[in-house]
Motif scaffolding. Structure first.
Motif: not given
Ligand SMILES: [Mg+2]
Ligand SMILES: Nc1ncnc2c1ncn2[C@@H]1O[C@H](COP(=O)(O)OP(=O)(O)O)[C@@H](O)[C@H]1O
Lengths: 269, 290
Positions: B76, B191-192
């Protein structure tokens, strides 16, 4: 046919009928007690006498009602404008907040009504004094709620705005202010109630007389003259005003929030 | 402000969609044009955590890069640095072929899809998708065709007037993707994005993202901790390891492979998964194994 969710559904009818019934029953009990004990009207009038006083003294009470209404709404309006502007100013930088928030807190925890006598000295007219008192009292709940709302913006949303190169004004307008709406509405509801209380209490301490007086003065006056039915009538008008303010602020809150905010949503299960 | 509009708004939107419709599914030709280069990027947080240590990475136009690794390895952080959210401690990020905005990133060229849909709850779907264009001062009327196009690509044409609370988790994520695509970015950072969704919704959205990538030619950097997700989606996988966060391995996958409906049950896919798992196991082992 009584449907489950129509306008005249059983639930809806009961919802209105039960509280109205209770209020009626209380008035009947009140009437019976007053009559049975032969209580004189200057101690406790029965509800019919209050109603008669309301009709008979309408020409005195109605202008007073208008004065109190005007002061309450004017002060609330000013408090909304002032409180919002100051809240937006406060959240502009950490330094501004550091410098000014303590003052706001001190003023908030001081019972503002205690400085009413002081305001009465400085204000040019009684009406202005009442206005200032009611304004000060309504101002702080609006300010503190809005400051909290403006500051509790989701960090992911802030990232999003930063990513798309939003400037400060855009972030304020499109993110912070909408996100603070539920907080603002809480402040509005509290401030609405408080501005009426402050308008009444300030007029008690002002003790003004004559044409420009509000309901609080009429109430005191009725007490001095032992005209208790009129006192009750004035009280009734004050509580009607309070209910109207509550209904109005709740409606505004519903209007603004009902489409998106959890507090205004019906649970669908 | 204006930089975003230049060279974008001039492309007639209608023409764009026509092209997309007529062109059959194409796998983008591997480009050698670098879109961004991270040079020896390190990031230390004020509490002493070294989130990234000497990370160098070049992403080319048209690539689909997955950043894969155990949680806490700095995925991240890396993505945020690329997006210009939070600076570097040392090193630099270079954008050789883009116009740089005030924050040192090509603002109009980058979009971000967060793990949460991050929709504004007080706005309808249409107005949520409008947001990036609104912030770029495009009028709602001018933006409308682009908003509708973006909603169509994620299959939400009929939900424009809905509020986020009326949508399922998967649909909210689609809105978030539509919002990211409405600016026609060169680079999509994710991000995910599907970590919180159920497996079936997640597979469907993976297919959609893959289709989006094929049809628009956007470059994607996709953070995930799922071997399967990265193996399915990527043209290149960067495996990271933790403490401090750095790159463990960087390899191309799915070269010349047609990722159609059968792909998930194919031998090719299984081999890719094995390859990725193996690399990830290595990354965890090196980092002290956990
Ligand atoms: Mg993360
Ligand atoms: N704002 C922050 N302050 C301090 N430490 C942070 C912050 N953000 C992330 N970290 C730390 O940096 C490391 C990498 O975090 P992150 O990039 O979120 O990892 P990942 O996304 O791979 O799970 C972690 O050890 C995390 O605890």
């Amino acid at each position: 046919m009584l449907s489950d969710n129509g306008l005249f559904s059983r639930d809806r009818v009961l919802q209105i009928a039960i509280p109205v019934g209770v209020v009626l029953a209380m008035h009947v009990a009140w009437y019976i007690v007053v009559r049975a004990t032969n209580t004189p009207a200057y101690i406790l009038p029965d509800p019919i006498m209050v109603l008669q006083a309301l009709v008979k003294d309408w020409s005195i009470l109605w202008p007073a009602f208008l004065v109190t209404t005007k002061i309450t709404f004017l002060s609330l309006g000013l408090a909304l404008i002032g409180g919002s502007a100051f809240a937006i100013f406060l959240v502009q930088s950490r330094w501004i907040e550091l410098a000014f928030y303590p003052i706001a807190v001190v003023l908030q925890v001081t019972p503002i009504i205690a400085i009413a006598p002081l305001i009465l000295i400085y204000a040019p007219t009684t009406e202005v004094a009442l206005l200032v008192c009611a304004f000060l009292v309504a101002f702080f709940p609006i300010l503190s709620n809005l400051v909290q709302g403006l500051k509790s913006v989701d960090h992911n949303h802030l990232n999003l705005f930063e990513l798309y190169g939003a400037n400060r004004l855009q972030t304020l307008w499109y993110l912070q202010i909408p996100a603070a709406q539920p907080y603002f509405m809480t402040g509005l509801k509290i401030g609405g109630g408080l501005s009426l209380i402050a308008a009444v209490v300030a007029e008690f301490s002002a003790g003004s007389s004559g044409v420009g007086s509000g309901l609080a003065f009429r109430l005191l006056e009725a007490q001095f003259r032992l005209n208790i039915p009129r006192l009750f009538a004035a009280l009734f008008m004050l509580s009607a005003l309070g209910v109207a303010i509550f209904a109005l602020t709740s409606f505004i809150s519903w209007l603004v929030l009902h489409r998106w905010h959890e507090s205004s949503l019906k649970r669908e299960n | 402000m204006g930089t975003r509009e230049r060279g974008r708004a001039t492309v007639p939107v209608a023409l764009n969609t026509e092209l997309e419709k007529e062109t059959p599914v194409i796998t983008p030709v591997k480009s050698t044009r670098p879109l961004l280069t991270m040079r020896s990027v390190s990031k230390n947080f004020s509490n002493g955590t070294q989130a990234l240590s000497d990370v160098s990475l070049t992403v080319h136009a048209g690539e689909f890069v997955s950043l894969l690794g155990p949680s806490g390895c700095g995925k991240s952080t890396a993505l945020r640095i690329i997006a210009g959210l939070g600076g570097v401690s040392s090193g630099e990020v270079d954008w050789p072929s883009s116009q740089i905005g005030a924050r040192g990133t090509p603002e109009g060229d980058i979009s971000f899809v967060f793990q949460e849909p991050t929709l504004l709850p007080w706005r309808t779907v249409v107005d949520n998708v409008y947001l990036p264009l609104q912030l770029a001062r495009v009028s709602r009327k001018d933006a409308m065709p682009r908003i509708e196009e973006a909603l169509a690509t994620v299959g939400l044409t009929d939900f424009g007037k809905a509020y986020p609370r009326e949508l399922s988790g998967g649909m909210k994520m689609r809105v978030s993707i539509a919002r990211a695509m409405v600016t026609k970015p060169k680079l999509l950072l994710m991000d995910e994005p599907f970590a919180a969704l159920d497996e079936i919704t997640r597979q469907k959205l993976n297919e959609d993202v893959l289709g989006l990538w094929r049809n628009t030619g956007v470059s994607v950097i996709f953070v995930t901790h799922s071997v399967f997700e990265s193996a399915y989606l990527s043209s290149r996988i960067v495996v990271m390891k933790a403490r401090p966060g750095r790159i463990h391995e960087d390899f191309a996958v799915n070269e010349g492979v047609d990722r159609d409906g059968e792909f998930r049950t194919s031998e090719n896919y299984r081999r890719t998964c094995e390859r990725v798992s193996h690399s990830l196991a290595g990354a965890m082992h090196d980092a002290g194994g956990h």
